[in-house]
Motif scaffolding. Structure first.
Motif, PDB file in Angstrom:
ATOM      1  N   SER A 121      10.185  37.534  16.265  1.00 24.43           N
ATOM      2  CA  SER A 121      10.360  38.558  17.467  1.00 24.43           C
ATOM      3  C   SER A 121      10.120  39.849  17.271  1.00 24.43           C
ATOM      4  O   SER A 121      10.497  40.490  16.180  1.00 24.43           O
ATOM      5  CB  SER A 121      11.642  38.105  18.028  1.00 24.43           C
ATOM      6  N   ASN A 122       9.677  40.686  18.155  1.00 21.91           N
ATOM      7  CA  ASN A 122       9.312  42.068  18.051  1.00 21.91           C
ATOM      8  C   ASN A 122      10.882  42.778  17.940  1.00 21.91           C
ATOM      9  O   ASN A 122      10.758  43.734  17.664  1.00 21.91           O
ATOM     10  CB  ASN A 122       8.638  42.571  19.250  1.00 21.91           C
ATOM     11  N   GLU A 123      12.037  42.078  18.349  1.00 26.04           N
ATOM     12  CA  GLU A 123      13.244  42.508  18.186  1.00 26.04           C
ATOM     13  C   GLU A 123      13.974  42.102  17.087  1.00 26.04           C
ATOM     14  O   GLU A 123      15.222  42.515  16.886  1.00 26.04           O
ATOM     15  CB  GLU A 123      13.879  41.999  19.620  1.00 26.04           C
ATOM     16  N   SER A 124      13.544  41.378  16.229  1.00 22.50           N
ATOM     17  CA  SER A 124      14.118  41.016  15.015  1.00 22.50           C
ATOM     18  C   SER A 124      14.256  42.174  14.031  1.00 22.50           C
ATOM     19  O   SER A 124      13.467  42.914  14.095  1.00 22.50           O
ATOM     20  CB  SER A 124      13.467  39.695  14.260  1.00 22.50           C
ATOM     21  N   PRO A 125      14.910  41.940  13.145  1.00 22.68           N
ATOM     22  CA  PRO A 125      14.918  43.216  12.066  1.00 22.68           C
ATOM     23  C   PRO A 125      13.569  43.334  11.431  1.00 22.68           C
ATOM     24  O   PRO A 125      13.060  44.571  11.337  1.00 22.68           O
ATOM     25  CB  PRO A 125      16.141  42.819  11.249  1.00 22.68           C
ATOM     26  N   LEU A 126      12.887  42.165  10.938  1.00 22.20           N
ATOM     27  CA  LEU A 126      11.812  42.341  10.328  1.00 22.20           C
ATOM     28  C   LEU A 126      10.483  42.932  11.527  1.00 22.20           C
ATOM     29  O   LEU A 126       9.743  43.593  10.934  1.00 22.20           O
ATOM     30  CB  LEU A 126      11.341  41.120   9.779  1.00 22.20           C
ATOM     31  N   GLY A 127      10.590  42.201  12.700  1.00 21.86           N
ATOM     32  CA  GLY A 127       9.557  42.684  13.602  1.00 21.86           C
ATOM     33  C   GLY A 127      10.093  44.197  13.907  1.00 21.86           C
ATOM     34  O   GLY A 127       8.629  44.591  14.143  1.00 21.86           O
ATOM     35  N   ARG A 128      11.105  44.388  14.046  1.00 18.06           N
ATOM     36  CA  ARG A 128      11.183  46.126  14.313  1.00 18.06           C
ATOM     37  C   ARG A 128      10.716  46.907  13.385  1.00 18.06           C
ATOM     38  O   ARG A 128      10.127  47.911  13.691  1.00 18.06           O
ATOM     39  CB  ARG A 128      12.594  46.334  14.677  1.00 18.06           C
ATOM     40  N   ALA A 129      11.004  46.528  11.937  1.00 18.09           N
ATOM     41  CA  ALA A 129      10.540  47.135  10.901  1.00 18.09           C
ATOM     42  C   ALA A 129       9.060  47.190  10.865  1.00 18.09           C
ATOM     43  O   ALA A 129       8.393  48.292  10.220  1.00 18.09           O
ATOM     44  CB  ALA A 129      11.170  46.836   9.786  1.00 18.09           C
ATOM     45  N   LEU A 130       8.357  46.148  11.258  1.00 21.51           N
ATOM     46  CA  LEU A 130       6.951  46.233  11.058  1.00 21.51           C
ATOM     47  C   LEU A 130       6.059  47.030  12.224  1.00 21.51           C
ATOM     48  O   LEU A 130       5.011  47.463  11.783  1.00 21.51           O
ATOM     49  CB  LEU A 130       6.384  44.739  11.051  1.00 21.51           C
ATOM     50  N   LEU A 131       6.715  46.931  13.363  1.00 18.50           N
ATOM     51  CA  LEU A 131       5.834  47.511  14.512  1.00 18.50           C
ATOM     52  C   LEU A 131       5.644  49.192  13.956  1.00 18.50           C
ATOM     53  O   LEU A 131       6.290  49.685  13.744  1.00 18.50           O
ATOM     54  CB  LEU A 131       6.766  47.551  15.906  1.00 18.50           C
ATOM     55  N   GLY A 132       4.167  49.074  14.430  1.00 21.90           N
ATOM     56  CA  GLY A 132       3.707  50.767  14.316  1.00 21.90           C
ATOM     57  C   GLY A 132       3.223  51.055  12.872  1.00 21.90           C
ATOM     58  O   GLY A 132       2.798  51.894  12.643  1.00 21.90           O
TER      59      GLY A 132
END
Length: 156
Positions: A121-132
């Motif tokens: 998920s884009n809302e998971s800790p890993l997903g948020r960290a990877l975006l951008g």
């Protein structure tokens, strides 16, 4: 109250539409038949079959409403084939932690997340960290086991 925007891939949308169709055309009539059969047995005040069927009906109707709302508020994640310079929704990202083998994940909306299948998920800790982020970046993710550090190897 405004509904939350749901990010879906075309495949995720198709799966939700299939589930909704199944619930409406197969499960709903099946539960209705069970309720009718339980009513036909007579006194429903102490009929466990009736109570169970009514509980299943309530759960089913709740799930139907949830899926309808998700589809109504869906924003499609565009599939772009080939390399990308930045992680975004829909990206396939290959990351490596220390000496571990590289792993590839696809960034999807929370409705489609299934880490066991490589969908995060884009809302998971890993997903948020990877975006951008871009290839070569190091990202840190706080987990219950502490802070983990990943290197971005490839973005597609």
């Amino acid at each position: 109250m405004a509904s939350k925007e749901i990010f879906l891939t075309p495949d995720g949308r198709r799966k939700l539409e299939e589930e909704l169709d199944y619930l409406r055309t197969i499960k709903r009539p099946e539960i209705a038949r069970r309720i009718q059969a339980a009513k036909a047995e007579g006194d429903i005040s102490e009929n466990a079959g009736y109570d169970e069927a009514k509980n299943q009906q309530a759960f089913l109707e709740g799930r139907i409403l949830t899926i309808e709302n998700m589809l109504k508020n869906a924003r499609m994640i565009e599939e772009e084939v080939g390399p990308s310079d930045q992680v975004r929704l829909g990206s396939r990202v290959t990351i490596k932690e220390g000496r571990e083998s590289p792993e590839t994940f696809r960034i999807v909306g929370s409705a489609e997340a299934d880490p066991g299948k490589g969908l995060i998920s884009n809302e998971s800790p890993l997903g948020r960290a990877l975006l951008g982020r871009t290839v070569g970046d190091q990202v840190q993710v706080r987990t219950p086991d502490g802070v983990l550090q990943f290197n971005i190897i490839e973005i597609q």
